[in-house]
Scaffold this motif. Sequence first.
Motif, short mmCIF file in Angstrom:
data_model
loop_
_atom_site.label_atom_id
_atom_site.label_comp_id
_atom_site.label_asym_id
_atom_site.label_seq_id
_atom_site.Cartn_x
_atom_site.Cartn_y
_atom_site.Cartn_z
N ARG A 148 -15.40 -98.93 69.79
CA ARG A 148 -14.94 -100.44 69.51
C ARG A 148 -15.12 -100.91 67.77
O ARG A 148 -15.56 -100.50 67.01
CB ARG A 148 -16.39 -101.21 70.09
N MET A 149 -13.64 -101.20 67.25
CA MET A 149 -13.19 -101.87 66.34
C MET A 149 -14.22 -102.23 65.76
O MET A 149 -14.27 -101.98 64.38
CB MET A 149 -11.49 -102.25 66.55
N GLY A 150 -14.78 -103.26 66.14
CA GLY A 150 -16.08 -104.25 65.59
C GLY A 150 -17.40 -103.01 64.76
O GLY A 150 -18.00 -102.88 64.04
N THR A 151 -17.19 -101.99 65.59
CA THR A 151 -18.12 -100.91 65.53
C THR A 151 -18.15 -100.62 63.94
O THR A 151 -18.85 -99.71 63.58
CB THR A 151 -19.07 -100.55 66.80
N VAL A 152 -16.54 -100.04 64.44
CA VAL A 152 -15.90 -98.85 63.02
C VAL A 152 -16.20 -99.59 62.42
O VAL A 152 -16.72 -98.86 61.03
CB VAL A 152 -14.29 -98.85 63.62
N PHE A 153 -16.13 -101.36 61.70
CA PHE A 153 -16.01 -101.19 60.58
C PHE A 153 -17.37 -102.16 60.07
O PHE A 153 -17.60 -101.94 59.06
CB PHE A 153 -15.43 -103.39 60.92
N ASP A 154 -18.05 -102.13 61.00
CA ASP A 154 -20.06 -101.95 60.89
C ASP A 154 -20.45 -100.52 60.46
O ASP A 154 -20.96 -101.31 59.61
CB ASP A 154 -20.87 -102.22 62.15
N ILE A 155 -19.46 -99.54 60.60
CA ILE A 155 -20.55 -98.07 60.06
C ILE A 155 -19.56 -97.92 58.87
O ILE A 155 -20.10 -97.49 57.75
CB ILE A 155 -19.55 -96.71 61.31
N ALA A 156 -18.67 -98.89 58.76
CA ALA A 156 -17.44 -98.22 57.28
C ALA A 156 -18.24 -99.42 56.51
O ALA A 156 -18.99 -99.15 55.03
CB ALA A 156 -16.31 -99.00 57.34
N LYS A 157 -18.47 -100.76 57.40
CA LYS A 157 -19.67 -101.88 55.48
C LYS A 157 -20.89 -101.48 55.41
O LYS A 157 -21.50 -100.87 54.22
CB LYS A 157 -20.25 -102.63 56.43
N ALA A 158 -21.87 -100.30 56.71
CA ALA A 158 -22.44 -99.21 56.15
C ALA A 158 -22.79 -97.96 54.95
O ALA A 158 -23.63 -97.66 54.80
CB ALA A 158 -23.68 -99.40 57.28
N HIS A 159 -21.44 -98.00 54.87
CA HIS A 159 -21.15 -96.52 53.99
C HIS A 159 -20.26 -96.97 52.88
O HIS A 159 -19.78 -96.38 52.07
CB HIS A 159 -20.92 -95.69 55.13
N THR A 160 -19.83 -97.89 52.37
CA THR A 160 -19.08 -98.75 51.65
C THR A 160 -19.48 -97.95 50.11
O THR A 160 -18.54 -97.44 49.20
CB THR A 160 -19.32 -99.72 50.92
N ALA A 161 -21.20 -97.59 49.98
CA ALA A 161 -21.31 -96.76 48.68
C ALA A 161 -20.64 -94.95 48.61
O ALA A 161 -20.84 -94.20 47.53
CB ALA A 161 -22.63 -96.55 48.80
N MET A 162 -19.88 -94.67 49.68
CA MET A 162 -19.63 -93.38 49.73
C MET A 162 -18.46 -93.10 49.32
O MET A 162 -18.07 -93.83 48.49
CB MET A 162 -19.08 -93.69 51.12
N THR A 163 -19.23 -92.11 48.27
CA THR A 163 -18.36 -91.43 47.39
C THR A 163 -16.52 -91.08 47.73
O THR A 163 -16.61 -91.02 49.44
CB THR A 163 -18.36 -89.77 46.54
N LEU A 164 -15.44 -91.50 46.69
CA LEU A 164 -14.00 -90.81 47.32
C LEU A 164 -13.90 -89.95 48.50
O LEU A 164 -12.88 -89.94 48.47
CB LEU A 164 -13.35 -91.32 46.01
N ASP A 165 -14.55 -88.61 47.23
CA ASP A 165 -14.49 -87.92 47.82
C ASP A 165 -14.70 -87.38 49.31
O ASP A 165 -13.60 -86.93 49.93
CB ASP A 165 -15.04 -86.32 47.01
N ASP A 166 -16.25 -88.22 49.69
CA ASP A 166 -15.93 -87.92 51.27
C ASP A 166 -14.90 -89.18 51.81
O ASP A 166 -15.27 -88.20 53.01
CB ASP A 166 -17.50 -88.41 51.33
#
Length: 221
Positions: free
Chosen positions: A40-58
């Motif tokens: 579900r898109m809301g869940t996708v966005f929640d997962i992204a928000k939780a990983h906002t600190a991810m490196t640009l390489d990742d």
Amino acid sequence: MSGSGVEAVRAALRGAASDDQRVKIQKRMTDPAMRVIGVRMGTVFDIAKAHTAMTLDDVDQLLVSDTYEDRMVAVSILDFKARAKNVDRAALYELWMRRLDRIDTWDYIDRSAPRVVGWYLLDKPRDPLFELARSDDRWHRRAAVTAAFWIIRAGDLDDPLALCEILAADPEHLVQTNVGVALREIGRVDRGRLEEFLKRRGADLSAAARRTARTALAPHP
């Protein structure tokens, strides 16, 4: 080898996937070959928000994935990063442009182009947008006008109007829809400039784009 951030994102996506969502999402894919796992898109966005600190390489590793949700997390992380203070906007923009061939659905573009591309170009020449607007690739053309949303928001209308001029007669529905949105937003900033554009080029727009643009001219209740 994938970084720990990539592995964590993919594990979270797998844990949230369902067959029902996969069927729903697959129906709106413009590329039937796109691999969808069904999150579900809301869940996708929640997962992204939780990983906002991810490196640009990742983030880059997610962008080259063949899975729809992986790439949606990637563009969403870029969007979330672009909202932060003191962010390296050049790095976000350069990654986005380098992987433009992977940003190939309407929602990838809408999710990320305004802040990642448009915001970066606010105080710079907009030549890259004009190059995209003249591309044979429909996604490049949609990206050009969609990135302009942020420029319009800043009250800068000349280049967005010039992009709409190039794209007014575009044969692609998914380009026309966002030309209509851009014109509507231009009209909310300067009604007169929208009216002038519609007098000259309104007949070239699709019916849907004209309707969207004209909502800015409707009287307020």
